[in-house]
Enzyme design. Structure first.
Site, PDB file in Angstrom:
ATOM      1  N   LYS A 164       1.017  -0.762   0.290  1.00  0.00           N
ATOM      2  CA  LYS A 164       0.049   0.181   0.647  1.00  0.00           C
ATOM      3  C   LYS A 164       1.140   1.278  -0.015  1.00  0.00           C
ATOM      4  O   LYS A 164       1.994   1.525   0.604  1.00  0.00           O
ATOM      5  CB  LYS A 164      -0.680  -0.111   1.151  1.00  0.00           C
ATOM      6  CG  LYS A 164       0.042  -0.125   2.529  1.00  0.00           C
ATOM      7  CD  LYS A 164      -0.818  -0.274   4.028  1.00  0.00           C
ATOM      8  CE  LYS A 164      -0.359  -0.518   5.064  1.00  0.00           C
ATOM      9  NZ  LYS A 164      -1.531  -0.545   5.960  1.00  0.00           N
TER      10      LYS A 164
ATOM     11  N   ARG B 140     -10.244  -0.376  15.001  1.00  0.00           N
ATOM     12  CA  ARG B 140     -10.815   0.371  13.564  1.00  0.00           C
ATOM     13  C   ARG B 140     -11.569  -0.224  12.496  1.00  0.00           C
ATOM     14  O   ARG B 140     -12.384   0.356  12.534  1.00  0.00           O
ATOM     15  CB  ARG B 140      -8.938   0.528  13.259  1.00  0.00           C
ATOM     16  CG  ARG B 140      -9.327   1.265  11.370  1.00  0.00           C
ATOM     17  CD  ARG B 140      -7.303   1.349  11.459  1.00  0.00           C
ATOM     18  NE  ARG B 140      -7.240   0.205  10.706  1.00  0.00           N
ATOM     19  CZ  ARG B 140      -5.357  -0.220   9.973  1.00  0.00           C
ATOM     20  NH1 ARG B 140      -4.552   0.492  10.186  1.00  0.00           N
ATOM     21  NH2 ARG B 140      -5.352  -1.464   9.915  1.00  0.00           N
TER      22      ARG B 140
ATOM     23  N   HIS C 266      -6.047  -7.120  13.431  1.00  0.00           N
ATOM     24  CA  HIS C 266      -5.162  -6.890  13.127  1.00  0.00           C
ATOM     25  C   HIS C 266      -4.536  -6.431  14.440  1.00  0.00           C
ATOM     26  O   HIS C 266      -5.322  -6.123  14.972  1.00  0.00           O
ATOM     27  CB  HIS C 266      -4.915  -5.303  12.841  1.00  0.00           C
ATOM     28  CG  HIS C 266      -3.691  -4.462  12.200  1.00  0.00           C
ATOM     29  ND1 HIS C 266      -3.150  -4.793  11.295  1.00  0.00           N
ATOM     30  CD2 HIS C 266      -4.010  -2.996  12.000  1.00  0.00           C
ATOM     31  CE1 HIS C 266      -2.139  -4.713  11.397  1.00  0.00           C
ATOM     32  NE2 HIS C 266      -2.504  -3.139  12.235  1.00  0.00           N
TER      33      HIS C 266
ATOM     34  N   ARG D  44       1.635 -10.314   7.366  1.00  0.00           N
ATOM     35  CA  ARG D  44       1.527  -9.710   6.308  1.00  0.00           C
ATOM     36  C   ARG D  44       2.725  -8.761   6.762  1.00  0.00           C
ATOM     37  O   ARG D  44       3.076  -7.893   7.994  1.00  0.00           O
ATOM     38  CB  ARG D  44       0.343  -8.278   6.844  1.00  0.00           C
ATOM     39  CG  ARG D  44      -1.287  -9.777   6.339  1.00  0.00           C
ATOM     40  CD  ARG D  44      -1.887  -8.876   6.603  1.00  0.00           C
ATOM     41  NE  ARG D  44      -2.437  -8.445   7.807  1.00  0.00           N
ATOM     42  CZ  ARG D  44      -3.455  -8.598   8.269  1.00  0.00           C
ATOM     43  NH1 ARG D  44      -3.957  -9.626   9.010  1.00  0.00           N
ATOM     44  NH2 ARG D  44      -3.185  -7.587   9.880  1.00  0.00           N
TER      45      ARG D  44
ATOM     46  N   TYR E 156      15.013  31.513   5.248  1.00  0.00           N
ATOM     47  CA  TYR E 156      13.493  31.941   6.098  1.00  0.00           C
ATOM     48  C   TYR E 156      14.189  32.680   7.363  1.00  0.00           C
ATOM     49  O   TYR E 156      13.924  31.768   7.563  1.00  0.00           O
ATOM     50  CB  TYR E 156      12.359  31.491   5.350  1.00  0.00           C
ATOM     51  CG  TYR E 156      11.919  31.028   3.711  1.00  0.00           C
ATOM     52  CD1 TYR E 156      11.937  32.179   3.628  1.00  0.00           C
ATOM     53  CD2 TYR E 156      12.437  30.263   3.473  1.00  0.00           C
ATOM     54  CE1 TYR E 156      11.973  32.385   2.423  1.00  0.00           C
ATOM     55  CE2 TYR E 156      11.785  30.253   2.077  1.00  0.00           C
ATOM     56  CZ  TYR E 156      11.777  31.584   1.056  1.00  0.00           C
ATOM     57  OH  TYR E 156      11.007  31.176  -0.214  1.00  0.00           O
TER      58      TYR E 156
ATOM     59  N   CYS F  53      13.735  24.906   3.301  1.00  0.00           N
ATOM     60  CA  CYS F  53      12.791  25.354   2.171  1.00  0.00           C
ATOM     61  C   CYS F  53      12.147  24.456   1.452  1.00  0.00           C
ATOM     62  O   CYS F  53      11.919  23.108   2.078  1.00  0.00           O
ATOM     63  CB  CYS F  53      13.254  26.392   1.651  1.00  0.00           C
ATOM     64  SG  CYS F  53      14.281  27.891   2.263  1.00  0.00           S
TER      65      CYS F  53
ATOM     66  N   ASP G 266      11.784  24.016  -2.105  1.00  0.00           N
ATOM     67  CA  ASP G 266      12.382  22.938  -2.712  1.00  0.00           C
ATOM     68  C   ASP G 266      13.747  23.123  -2.412  1.00  0.00           C
ATOM     69  O   ASP G 266      14.502  22.401  -3.454  1.00  0.00           O
ATOM     70  CB  ASP G 266      11.800  23.887  -4.255  1.00  0.00           C
ATOM     71  CG  ASP G 266      11.122  24.441  -4.173  1.00  0.00           C
ATOM     72  OD1 ASP G 266       9.629  23.631  -3.852  1.00  0.00           O
ATOM     73  OD2 ASP G 266      10.556  25.842  -4.162  1.00  0.00           O
TER      74      ASP G 266
HETATM   75  C1  PLP Z   1      -0.682  -2.196   6.832  1.00  0.00           C
HETATM   76  C2  PLP Z   1      -0.841  -3.232   7.172  1.00  0.00           C
HETATM   77  C3  PLP Z   1       0.149  -4.174   7.941  1.00  0.00           C
HETATM   78  C4  PLP Z   1       1.353  -3.994   7.519  1.00  0.00           C
HETATM   79  O1  PLP Z   1       1.642  -3.601   8.454  1.00  0.00           O
HETATM   80  P1  PLP Z   1       3.711  -3.830   8.954  1.00  0.00           P
HETATM   81  O2  PLP Z   1       3.294  -3.145  10.490  1.00  0.00           O
HETATM   82  O3  PLP Z   1       3.871  -2.185   8.097  1.00  0.00           O
HETATM   83  O4  PLP Z   1       4.071  -4.829   8.554  1.00  0.00           O
HETATM   84  C5  PLP Z   1      -0.441  -4.991   7.667  1.00  0.00           C
HETATM   85  N1  PLP Z   1      -1.874  -5.693   7.813  1.00  0.00           N
HETATM   86  C6  PLP Z   1      -3.019  -4.172   7.347  1.00  0.00           C
HETATM   87  C7  PLP Z   1      -3.814  -5.185   8.429  1.00  0.00           C
HETATM   88  C8  PLP Z   1      -2.306  -3.612   7.711  1.00  0.00           C
HETATM   89  O5  PLP Z   1      -3.015  -1.889   7.737  1.00  0.00           O
END
Ligand code: PLP
Length: 485
Positions: free
Chosen positions: A141, A239, A268, A324, A368, A416, A418
């Site tokens: 992602k 969440r 998660h 994951r 600046y 700045c 850029d």
């Molecule tokens: C982003 C995400 C992950 C990956 O998490 P990391 O801590 O970057 O390994 C795994 N599962 C879900 C649902 C996520 O949103």
């Protein structure tokens, strides 16, 4: 399910429209081709307009061009960009294809480098800790945390990953358009309006509302295909997801629909990267309860997954059927506990070249607000073309250090949009060789040079954030990304 890896897992069966992976690939190829042609045509048009405009800018320019066309007195190196055909009337024209070949890091002196061999190393490092048969999802992602979703996904899949995880439908489509056929899970439930895209591109959603599940199933049924999904379970992070003690009730609400196919069940963790593990254990216990409730009710939960990077490295007990991986894939340690557990290599580096150098009289200000005051003509103030619009956050001003000529240099004055400045004492201790900084010299923002290294983690400490945010800021900025294999 094993046989379906790399084949749009779960999107089986009868009927036209979206039948085979080959069809999807062919369609994507045509779309990619069309997309490729357009910008070039546009570039040609823009360039032709620009040239028409500049040819009206007075006669001396016209004479120069004529002279150039005749191979005149001063043969400029710029002539290698001329279009092959030219007539006396139009003079020389620039060839957009030749212009396009000027490398991105020669257009502006700041860029991101991604080492794909590090992605391979990290994928394999985690893979080697998984029991046989446990799948590995590469979470790509946010453009693979700024590293580039398509090249990273391809490398991860070639190095032992089985599944891809994204946050949005468009991120999934981008992977399909690059002809990637591996199963893709959108890690949350998209708006119901996006359902045709899910089915068309064979992308699985996470599901946690009955309304969405039914709408998804109906749409799939109309096309005579199945509606595969992963059930999101809320075990305490609060969440997304169905509460852990309501999963059987939820499945009972929707499982009348023949098209729905529960391919996986996941949760998660909110605290997998924390030293204290009590909350993690509570979530694990709730998840196990949800799984056994499903099984008792005769529902096969499919591919069970829960672990992000931190949990995958620290707690083998929660590997289940898949882990994951996000941050560890990119070479960052999700927490200090993991530092000694696994060898990871960061894949991202950030470089710039000095774009201006000056000595500043004692006590003159820089940037600046003029907050920094020169320490005198001994130090050189060097400018590099990277700023907060490139991911170098403004709150790092006067706190961050860069590597120049093997030594750490203080960034000075406000960063700045850029550009920013840093100071070099040419006689400072630690410089590899004592020479005057010059325009074009390489500066390392993230990465190693000699014995020293500037890390994303170091920046995180200054910014009080996590590596995810820092590498996404650099990698998704306007800086070009270059790849090394
Ligand atoms: C982003 C995400 C992950 C990956 O998490 P990391 O801590 O970057 O390994 C795994 N599962 C879900 C649902 C996520 O949103």
């Amino acid at each position: 399910m094993d046989s379906q890896i790399n084949g749009f897992t779960g999107f089986g069966h009868h009927n036209p429209g979206f039948v085979s992976a080959k069809d999807a690939i062919r369609k994507a190829e045509i779309a990619a081709q069309a997309a490729k042609n357009n910008p070039v045509q546009q570039a040609r048009q823009t360039l032709a307009q620009a040239q028409a405009f500049s040819s009206g800018l007075g006669s001396s320019a016209g004479e120069d061009r004529e002279q150039a066309a005749r191979g005149g007195a001063h043969r400029s190196p710029a002539l290698k960009f001329a279009a092959p055909v030219s007539s006396k009337d139009t003079g020389l024209a620039f060839d957009p294809d030749k212009l396009a070949r000027i490398p991105e890091q020669d257009r502006r002196w700041s860029w991101v480098e991604v080492d794909l061999s590090a992605i391979r190393h990290n994928t394999q490092a985690v893979r080697s800790r998984l029991a046989h048969g446990v799948r590995l999802m590469a979470v790509v992602k946010a453009d693979a945390y700024g590293h580039g979703a398509v090249p990273v996904a391809k490398m991860a899949l070639n190095s032992g990953a089985d599944y891809l995880g994204v946050a949005t439908v468009d991120e999934a489509i981008q992977l399909r358009e690059a002809l990637i056929g591996a199963p893709i899970l959108v890690l949350s439930q998209p708006p119901a309006e996006a359902i045709p895209l899910l089915l068309g591109y064979k992308v699985m959603p996470a599901i946690y509302t009955a309304d969405f599940a039914i709408a998804y199933a109906e749409a799939a049924d109309a096309f005579g295909i199945s509606a595969p999904f992963h059930l999101a379970v809320n075990t305490g992070m609060n969440r997304i997801g169905v509460r852990w003690d309501q999963v059987t009730e939820f499945m009972r609400q929707i499982d009348f629909h023949r098209a729905l196919e529960l391919v996986g069940t996941f949760t998660h963790f909110a605290t997998a990267d924390c030293t204290q593990t009590l909350d993690f254990q509570i979530q694990t216990k709730r998840f196990l309860e949800a799984l056994s409730a499903l099984r008792m009710a005769g529902v096969d939960p499919g591919i069970v997954h829960a672990a992000n990077s931190a949990a995958a490295i620290r707690f083998p007990d929660v590997h289940f059927d898949m882990v994951r991986l996000g941050i560890s894939l990119y070479g960052f340690y999700p927490c200090n506990e993991t530092l000694t557990m696994i060898d990871l290599k960061p894949a991202m580096a950030v470089y710039a070249r000095i774009s201006d150098v000056r000595t500043v009289p004692l006590s003159d200000g820089v940037s600046y607000g003029l907050h920094y005051r020169s320490r005198g003509p001994q130090t050189k103030i060097c400018t590099i073309p990277i700023g907060y619009a490139d991911g170098l956050r403004r709150s790092l001003s006067s706190r961050v250090r860069f590597l120049y000529n093997g030594a750490l240099m203080n960034q000075v004055g406000n960063i700045c949009m850029d550009q920013c400045m840093f100071e070099v004492d040419p006689y400072a201790h630690g410089l590899r060789d004592r020479h005057e900084p010059a325009i074009g010299d390489l500066v390392t923002i993230i990465g190693g040079d000699g014995d020293n290294v500037c890390t994303v983690e170091g920046m995180c400490e200054l910014l009080n954030t996590i590596p995810h945010e820092v590498c996404i800021d650099f990698g998704t900025s306007r800086m070009p990304r270059l790849y090394r294999q």
